[in-house]
Design an enzyme around this catalytic site. Structure first.
Site, short mmCIF file in Angstrom:
data_model
loop_
_atom_site.label_atom_id
_atom_site.label_comp_id
_atom_site.label_asym_id
_atom_site.label_seq_id
_atom_site.Cartn_x
_atom_site.Cartn_y
_atom_site.Cartn_z
N GLU A 27 6.82 -5.88 1.16
CA GLU A 27 7.77 -4.81 0.46
C GLU A 27 9.12 -5.31 1.15
O GLU A 27 9.48 -5.27 2.13
CB GLU A 27 7.67 -3.30 0.76
CG GLU A 27 8.40 -2.49 0.27
CD GLU A 27 8.01 -1.06 0.30
OE1 GLU A 27 7.08 -0.67 0.65
OE2 GLU A 27 8.71 -0.13 0.38
N LYS A 48 3.86 7.49 4.63
CA LYS A 48 3.79 6.39 4.00
C LYS A 48 4.90 5.23 4.58
O LYS A 48 4.76 4.09 4.99
CB LYS A 48 3.64 6.13 2.67
CG LYS A 48 3.56 4.91 1.85
CD LYS A 48 4.77 4.04 1.69
CE LYS A 48 4.39 2.64 0.98
NZ LYS A 48 5.33 1.72 0.86
N ASP A 88 -6.50 -4.26 12.97
CA ASP A 88 -7.15 -3.64 11.76
C ASP A 88 -6.35 -2.33 11.35
O ASP A 88 -6.54 -1.53 11.69
CB ASP A 88 -8.66 -3.43 12.08
CG ASP A 88 -9.50 -2.60 11.12
OD1 ASP A 88 -8.99 -2.29 10.00
OD2 ASP A 88 -10.75 -2.64 11.31
N HIS A 104 17.27 -0.31 -1.48
CA HIS A 104 15.80 -1.05 -2.01
C HIS A 104 15.99 -2.00 -3.26
O HIS A 104 15.54 -3.17 -3.24
CB HIS A 104 14.97 -0.06 -2.69
CG HIS A 104 13.65 -0.07 -2.67
ND1 HIS A 104 13.05 0.38 -1.53
CD2 HIS A 104 12.52 -0.35 -3.62
CE1 HIS A 104 11.62 0.19 -1.76
NE2 HIS A 104 11.68 -0.23 -2.91
C1 MEV Z 1 8.71 3.36 0.53
O1 MEV Z 1 8.00 2.17 0.72
C2 MEV Z 1 8.85 4.63 1.66
C3 MEV Z 1 9.45 5.54 1.53
O2 MEV Z 1 9.28 6.29 0.02
C4 MEV Z 1 9.21 6.46 2.71
C5 MEV Z 1 9.92 7.98 2.40
O3 MEV Z 1 10.01 8.53 1.28
O4 MEV Z 1 10.15 8.55 3.58
C6 MEV Z 1 11.07 5.34 1.26
#
Ligand code: MEV
Length: 438
Positions: A85, A279, A295, A392
């Site tokens: 990413e 995430k 792992d 991003h």
């Molecule tokens: C993207 O990989 C991760 C985010 O969605 C985490 C979040 O929303 O806190 C930007």
């Protein structure tokens, strides 16, 4: 329809490639070229990778990046991260620098307990089972000595074995709930070997336990396996600073701190937000776990179970503003190893551990938790200020330009252009097409 194949694993690598490309790809020659393009020229290195798993046809690359300037308990680290990413390593580096100027990260390992279970069925007298367990427990441990003696010499081993009655959840269901200290090893093989030995002794000794009826003597072992849910193998990482220092000019610092706290409060109460929030945390955690040959599936499963331990899925991070001090912290269960497994085998894993100054498993827990916290800080900071897409898309710009087969010169021109303009997918395509036309 394609017929099933027998004995695929017995084919040579070349035969496997021929079979897969003949049956499952449109352009066989092109597919073979891609597969072989990822082979390593160093044959020994390629053989090493071939032998990690069954049916290897090629290697699958991820970029390995470095996020420098992480000050953790007053020591500087450059953290290796394996991830696809585009924005993750950039965000980690930016956050490391931000907290470097504000005292860095503080970490504490709260526990290192690993868990394994022997799951079994018993339909007889529970009191007799309890008496049997009390009698057999020392034997369970002594019979496993061949497996545990080396670990014990180093200070680890089996910490305890408990009998757990779970018949209220499932008829006749009991467990031997076993806890372990596995030191610098993740310990999966050690734990599973111990458990299989315990279950053998348990079953055999039951057969000759005098209080059991002939039916009770037949304890039915269902399975013996470690648990990837390790709530007592826990690490905490934290950052804090006066609210006034949260923005470079001091302007709007309180508003920013409040929005950070609100964003985390939202992730605490709403599972939809919590999953995405976590995430973001896992972007950092997984990347270091992969780089260090650990792992990530085990860690993912355990971390998410921990996030749901109160019955509803919630945020892994916490934030407060108290007496003018902003604090952000995380507590995560991480069962990691810095010896055994891939750590001695994969040259890049060895290198990643060397870059991290050959950490113990507990030190690696601290570093990984910091990477998770840093990623959370970066994501939430963007979300409550500029929005996530600005950073991003800047990072994603190169991916789009590569997809469009842009030349190096075109990439340079468009990277400059998008320093001043908003980079959406369509804006990049349009700017690229205009550049080509001109
Ligand atoms: C993207 O990989 C991760 C985010 O969605 C985490 C979040 O929303 O806190 C930007």
């Amino acid at each position: 329809m394609i017929a099933p194949i027998q004995g695929f694993s017995k084919l040579t690598k070349e035969e496997k490639i021929n079979w897969i490309t003949d049956h499952y790809t449109h352009n066989t020659e092109e597919a073979k070229k891609i597969i072989k393009g990822y082979w390593n020229a160093d044959q020994d290195l390629q053989k090493l990778h071939d032998e990690f798993i069954e049916n290897t046809i090629t290697n699958y690359y991820l970029p390995l990046g470095i996020a420098p300037n992480f000050l953790i308990n007053n020591k500087l680290y450059a953290i290796p991260m394996a991830i696809e990413e585009s924005s993750v390593v950039a965000a980690a580096s930016k956050t490391a620098k931000f907290w470097l100027d504000r005292g860095g990260f503080k970490t504490t390992v709260l526990g290192t307990e690993k868990i394994g279970q022997v799951h079994f069925m018993f339909s007889g007298d529970v009191q007799k089972l309890q008496a049997f367990f009390t009698q057999v427990k020392p034997r369970l441990i002594s019979e496993a000595k061949d497996i545990t003696k080396n670990m014990e010499k180093r200070g680890g081993g089996v910490s305890n074995i408990e009998l757990r009655n779970l018949t209220s959840k499932l008829p006749n269901y009991f467990q031997l709930h076993c806890t372990f200290e596995t030191l610098d090893a993740m310990g999966a093989n050690f734990i599973n070997s111990c458990l299989e030995e315990f279950s053998k002794t348990f079953r055999n000794e039951a057969k000759i336990f005098s209080l059991f009826s002939s039916e009770e003597k037949n304890i039915e072992i269902v399975m013996s396996i470690l648990s990837n849910y390790v709530p007592n193998c826990l690490v905490r990482a934290e950052v804090s600073c006066p609210v006034s220092e949260l923005t470079d000019s001091g302007d709007d610092a309180l508003k920013f701190a409040e929005k950070m706290v609100q964003a985390i409060a939202i992730a605490k109460v709403d599972p939809h937000r919590a999953v995405t929030h976590n995430k973001g945390v896992m972007n950092g955690i997984d990347a270091v776990i992969l780089a260090t040959g650990n792992d990530f599936r085990a860690v993912e499963a355990g971390v998410h179970a921990y996030a749901a331990k109160q019955g509803s899925y919630t945020s892994l991070t916490h934030a407060t503003i108290e007496n003018g001090l902003f604090r952000l912290w995380i507590e995560v269960p991480l069962a990691l190893g810095t010896v055994g497994g891939l750590t001695n085998l994969h040259p890049l894993v060895k290198l990643a551990l060397e870059i991290l100054q050959k950490p113990s498993a507990t030190k690696l827990m601290e570093i990984v938790a910091v990477a998770g916290l840093a990623q959370n800080f970066a994501a939430v900071r963007s979300l409550v200020t500029t929005g996530i897409q600005e950073g991003h898309m800047k990072m994603h710009l190169l991916n789009i330009l590569n997809q469009l087969d842009a030349t190096e010169k075109e990439k340079q021109t468009l990277t400059e252009h998008f320093k001043k303009n908003t980079a959406t997918h369509s804006a990049v395509v349009e700017a690229f097409e205009n550049l080509r036309k001109s």
